[in-house]
Design an enzyme around this catalytic site. Structure first.
Site, mmCIF file in Angstrom:
data_model
loop_
_atom_site.group_PDB
_atom_site.id
_atom_site.type_symbol
_atom_site.label_atom_id
_atom_site.label_comp_id
_atom_site.label_asym_id
_atom_site.label_seq_id
_atom_site.Cartn_x
_atom_site.Cartn_y
_atom_site.Cartn_z
ATOM 1 N N ASP A 35 1.669 2.140 -4.770
ATOM 2 C CA ASP A 35 2.171 0.968 -5.253
ATOM 3 C C ASP A 35 1.119 0.079 -6.024
ATOM 4 O O ASP A 35 0.152 -0.282 -5.583
ATOM 5 C CB ASP A 35 2.900 0.184 -4.398
ATOM 6 C CG ASP A 35 3.636 -1.126 -4.858
ATOM 7 O OD1 ASP A 35 4.409 -0.962 -5.725
ATOM 8 O OD2 ASP A 35 3.446 -2.057 -4.496
ATOM 9 N N HIS B 59 9.044 -3.465 1.599
ATOM 10 C CA HIS B 59 7.707 -3.266 0.461
ATOM 11 C C HIS B 59 7.259 -4.654 0.583
ATOM 12 O O HIS B 59 7.727 -5.620 -0.059
ATOM 13 C CB HIS B 59 8.486 -3.045 -1.022
ATOM 14 C CG HIS B 59 7.654 -2.938 -1.869
ATOM 15 N ND1 HIS B 59 7.896 -1.981 -2.963
ATOM 16 C CD2 HIS B 59 6.314 -3.599 -2.100
ATOM 17 C CE1 HIS B 59 6.812 -2.292 -4.001
ATOM 18 N NE2 HIS B 59 5.956 -3.146 -3.497
ATOM 19 N N HIS C 62 11.091 -1.128 -6.382
ATOM 20 C CA HIS C 62 11.505 -2.312 -7.376
ATOM 21 C C HIS C 62 12.094 -1.566 -8.923
ATOM 22 O O HIS C 62 11.454 -1.795 -9.761
ATOM 23 C CB HIS C 62 10.283 -3.044 -7.685
ATOM 24 C CG HIS C 62 8.846 -2.502 -7.751
ATOM 25 N ND1 HIS C 62 8.822 -1.503 -8.742
ATOM 26 C CD2 HIS C 62 7.732 -2.850 -7.270
ATOM 27 C CE1 HIS C 62 7.493 -1.197 -8.639
ATOM 28 N NE2 HIS C 62 6.763 -1.956 -7.745
ATOM 29 N N ARG D 283 -1.857 -8.016 2.515
ATOM 30 C CA ARG D 283 -3.272 -8.383 1.708
ATOM 31 C C ARG D 283 -4.390 -8.077 2.681
ATOM 32 O O ARG D 283 -5.598 -8.559 2.324
ATOM 33 C CB ARG D 283 -3.108 -9.739 1.268
ATOM 34 C CG ARG D 283 -2.249 -10.362 0.223
ATOM 35 C CD ARG D 283 -2.406 -9.559 -1.059
ATOM 36 N NE ARG D 283 -1.486 -9.945 -2.129
ATOM 37 C CZ ARG D 283 -0.979 -9.172 -3.036
ATOM 38 N NH1 ARG D 283 -1.453 -7.917 -3.104
ATOM 39 N NH2 ARG D 283 -0.303 -9.831 -4.128
ATOM 40 N N ASP E 81 9.204 -6.965 -2.427
ATOM 41 C CA ASP E 81 7.828 -6.604 -2.868
ATOM 42 C C ASP E 81 7.033 -8.089 -2.856
ATOM 43 O O ASP E 81 6.305 -8.504 -3.707
ATOM 44 C CB ASP E 81 7.923 -6.230 -4.513
ATOM 45 C CG ASP E 81 6.646 -6.120 -5.192
ATOM 46 O OD1 ASP E 81 5.515 -5.992 -4.567
ATOM 47 O OD2 ASP E 81 6.571 -5.724 -6.287
ATOM 48 N N ASN F 192 -2.556 -1.399 -1.133
ATOM 49 C CA ASN F 192 -3.479 -1.807 -2.231
ATOM 50 C C ASN F 192 -4.153 -2.896 -1.573
ATOM 51 O O ASN F 192 -4.271 -3.923 -2.181
ATOM 52 C CB ASN F 192 -2.833 -2.032 -3.340
ATOM 53 C CG ASN F 192 -1.766 -3.313 -3.365
ATOM 54 O OD1 ASN F 192 -1.198 -3.446 -2.432
ATOM 55 N ND2 ASN F 192 -1.410 -3.741 -4.291
ATOM 56 N N HIS G 286 5.974 3.433 -7.711
ATOM 57 C CA HIS G 286 5.802 2.501 -8.706
ATOM 58 C C HIS G 286 5.790 2.993 -9.841
ATOM 59 O O HIS G 286 4.887 3.843 -10.549
ATOM 60 C CB HIS G 286 4.603 1.639 -8.373
ATOM 61 C CG HIS G 286 4.240 0.542 -9.369
ATOM 62 N ND1 HIS G 286 4.218 -0.744 -9.319
ATOM 63 C CD2 HIS G 286 4.028 0.679 -10.636
ATOM 64 C CE1 HIS G 286 3.851 -1.547 -10.150
ATOM 65 N NE2 HIS G 286 3.556 -0.492 -11.113
ATOM 66 N N GLY H 134 3.092 -11.210 -9.203
ATOM 67 C CA GLY H 134 3.508 -11.331 -7.998
ATOM 68 C C GLY H 134 4.330 -12.371 -7.847
ATOM 69 O O GLY H 134 4.038 -13.478 -8.170
#
Lengths: 429, 318
Positions: A153, A61, A233, A65, A306, A95, A180, A325
């Site tokens: 997620d 996980h 998570h 980016r 994460d 994402n 998620h 984050g």
């Protein structure tokens, strides 16, 4: 490629049932020999005396980016960060911008990874187009392009019917669904865990029930459809209990926890440091205690970071304005050792299992062992090396860590990916 | 004042949570000397001459802003105001960048009002100047609580042993939170009452007794502090209607009879007369609401002095 001989270390590989002092020879990207005393004069020797040698760590996980948010992280910096932290494989969340909801974006990531990645990159596709929770993404095409799971997620598929359809549809492609879990109708504007510290700080709150409700829903849907479900998570006491109960019933459900969720509590938010802002939020000490129980009794299968890097200026703002984050790849293993292994919450073998063979099995990766003939992904760990976390020394572009200044004990000192030494003594090669 | 040993060691005033009882008392004692200035023919002293103090308001405010303004002017500081509509804030400059600009202008203190909790902390971490929190979201409003303490002390003598009831929207109230810290430190008993939707979780751990019934809550109370009810709470589902709120939590003369005879009525303002407080209570003989205003100026003068005057000014208000 030059052969590598990893000499004198204690090999800990739960998948191979190994926990003894052994030498390990690597050639052509594969493990070629594991034996008590290997002599290979032609090989480059990595002295692992007093060190631990494990299958390469797998982080299922992370947020790399790229594409779209290269100012936060890209495949190069993100995988350097992974290698620095001892990880040899990462699964990256969809994402991005554009979202990984079609084969073209999967191919883009795989192509960029071939050129720039220091470690193995396994893309995860989205469940729904644009992460909008309205229509299914082209899961079949993405599977052909190489995704290892699907997930929205960061978002929850709030429409229960659509989530059910996703779990049904994906059976044709043998992919797990990573959820998620956050009931968005309970978390609007929320930035921290609802409890005493949200009351003290006056920050808008995210109740634990928001997570519990969707965990319960998705377990029920997984039970109905028979599709493997992985809960991302896990952060609440009840979520751990729900997963435990479901496993006892025979539901195909697995779960992960992040290092920050087993290390920190919501008390950390009283500084208003935006590096404590993370989703799901840092929870109460009671939740943390139950998470540790869940790790110990096997309810929680995986430790995953994460890893969510952000630019400095994005976090250097008022609490509500900061993105959620924590950049976690380079502190994950030290936190596992400091918070779980040394206090004997987990044995070293159990911890390594949750960082290697377990995520490999969930994602059906041919990784996570040191069997002769397997990919030579290897991590060498020094359990005793103490160091102070300095975000400026992170290879990640994201310096957003709540652990800056903490002294942690134990870290990776060498990372070998497909037979190639990519990190030695905390330097990327 | 000249006898007072200044021993206020903080750079900033962000919250009352981390102040000691002695520090709170020092602020209140200093405010008492400041209030004496108001009785003079010339209501101004040169104490902070040459100091630059900036009001940085990200949220509209009339009374707090003008109170700080007046406090600074009575101490002869150079006062400047930046609010959202007149500064680069609308152009999207970040708080941190604005802070650097203010520091470069030579600000000795920055007073900040912001809708997001913790914003004053971010400012205080960024600049060397003193930061005074003039209200940050639902987190804290320390100067309001201090002026409330001052007002209670002035009206009732010692705060220790008194029972104080805070009425209304505790969940969204920075005034309530700061009052709870201060009252507990000074030895008062604190109660709150309001609809359960407007009481935040685990509030009792801050040292309060929680009531949902106004009649029960008022019984045996010495001081009642009535919070403003925001009209938009209805739309966001916290309340079915203001009418119903007034019926169950509005303070009128009749319900006030349940409290102790010498009840003191407070309100941080601005009031919604006819909703949370009836006009006859607001301007009745038990009310100290108008006394709270000058006390606010005195307390803010004390804080500006303690934070920026420091040791450099030996005879503060004399």
């Amino acid at each position: 490629m030059k052969k590598l001989l990893i000499k004198g270390g204690k090999v800990v590989s739960p998948a191979d049932d190994l926990n003894e002092e052994l030498d390990l020879l690597v050639g052509d990207g594969k493990v070629t020999e594991v034996a008590e005393e290997i002599d290979a004069p032609e090989a480059e020797v990595i002295d692992a005396t007093d060190k631990i040698v494990t299958p390469g760590l797998i982080d299922m996980h992370v947020h790399l980016r790229e594409p779209g948010f290269e100012h936060k992280e890209d495949i190069k910096s993100g995988t350097e960060s992974a290698a620095a932290g001892g990880f040899t494989s990462v699964a990256c969340m969809p994402n991005t911008e554009p979202v990984v909801d079609n084969a073209t974006v999967v191919n883009y990531i795989n192509d960029k990874a071939k050129i720039n990645a220091k470690v193995n990159v396994f893309p995860i596709g989205s469940i729904t187009k644009g992460l909008e929770g309205k229509e299914l993404a082209e899961i079949g095409f993405m599977k052909e392009a190489g995704i290892v799971a699907i997930s929205d997620d960061g978002e929850t598929v709030m429409n229960s019917e659509l989530m059910k359809l996703a779990l049904e549809y994906v059976k044709a492609f043998d992919l797990p669904v990573i959820s998620h879990c956050e009931d968005k109708t309970l978390t609007e504007n929320g930035v921290v865990h609802e409890g005493y510290y949200s009351t003290v700080t006056g920050l808008d709150a995210i109740p634990a029930a928001a997570e519990d409700i969707i965990v319960a829903r998705d377990i029920r849907l997984a039970e109905m459809t028979g599709t493997p479900l992985h809960i991302a998570h896990v952060s609440t006491k009840r979520a751990v209990e729900l997963v435990r109960d479901a496993k006892a019933r025979g539901v195909q459900v697995t779960a992960e926890v992040t290092p920050h969720h087993f290390t920190l509590t919501d008390e950390a938010i009283t500084t208003f440091d935006t590096n404590t802002k993370v989703n799901p939020p840092l929870r109460s000490s009671e939740d943390v205690a139950v998470i540790k129980e869940g790790l110990a009794d096997g309810t929680i299968d995986v430790i995953a970071t994460d890893h969510a890097p952000h630019a400095w200026e994005e976090k250097d703002v008022e609490y509500d304005y900061a993105p959620f984050g924590i950049a976690g790849l380079e502190t994950a293993l030290p936190l596992v050792i400091t918070e779980l292994v040394k206090p004997e919450v987990l044995s070293l073998e159990e911890a390594i299992e949750k960082l290697t063979v377990n995520p490999a099995q969930i994602l059906s990766l041919n990784k996570g062992s040191l069997t002769v003939g397997e990919d030579a992904d290897i991590t060498v760990i020094d359990l005793d090396q103490e160091y102070e976390v300095d975000a400026n020394k992170f290879y990640s572009k994201g310096k957003n860590s709540p652990f800056i200044g903490e002294v942690l004990g134990g870290r990776a000192v060498a990372t070998i990916v497909n037979g190639k030494l990519v990190m030695k003594n905390n330097e990327i090669l | 004042m000249s006898d007072t040993q200044v021993s206020f060691k903080h750079k900033d005033l962000l919250s009352l949570k981390n102040l000691t009882k002695e520090e709170i008392k020092l602020i209140l004692d200093t405010a008492e000397s400041m209030k004496e200035i108001f009785t003079r023919k010339i209501k101004k002293v040169p104490t902070l001459r040459g100091k630059t103090i900036i009001n940085l308001f990200y949220e509209p405010s009339t009374r707090t802003k003008s109170s700080f303004d007046l406090a600074g002017k009575r101490l002869s500081a150079d006062m400047m105001s930046l609010s959202v509509s007149t500064s680069s804030v609308v152009k999207g400059e970040s708080l941190v960048d604005t802070a650097q600009t203010l520091e470069a202008m030579g600000a000795d203190a920055v007073i900040i009002r912001h809708s997001i909790p913790g914003s004053p902390h971010l400012l205080a971490d960024t600049i060397d100047a003193s930061v005074l929190n003039a209200g940050d979201g639902a987190h804290a409003h320390p100067t309001q609580a201090l002026l409330d303490m001052y007002t209670i002390r002035e009206k009732c003598g010692e705060i220790e042993g008194k029972t104080v009831l805070i009425v209304g929207d505790i969940r969204h109230s920075r005034v309530a939170r700061s009052n709870i810290w201060a009252l507990n430190k000074l030895g008062a008993k604190v109660r709150v009452v309001g609809p359960p939707t407007l009481i935040p979780p685990q509030l009792e751990k801050m040292g309060v007794e929680i009531y949902y019934d106004l009649h029960e809550a008022l019984t045996g109370v010495d001081i009642v502090n009535i919070l403003r009810i925001q009209l938009e709470r209805q739309e966001s589902g916290f309340l079915p209607s203001l009418r119903e709120y007034t019926k169950f939590y509005g303070i009128d003369e009749e319900v006030l009879k349940l409290a102790n005879d010498d009840i003191t009525v407070m309100h941080p303002g601005p009031m919604n007369r006819g909703i949370e407080i009836m006009p006859e209570v607001a301007y009745g003989e038990d009310s100290v609401i108008t006394d709270q205003i000058p006390n606010g100026v005195a307390v803010r003068m004390a804080l500006l002095y303690l934070l920026t005057g420091g040791e450099r000014v030996e005879k503060a208000a004399n």
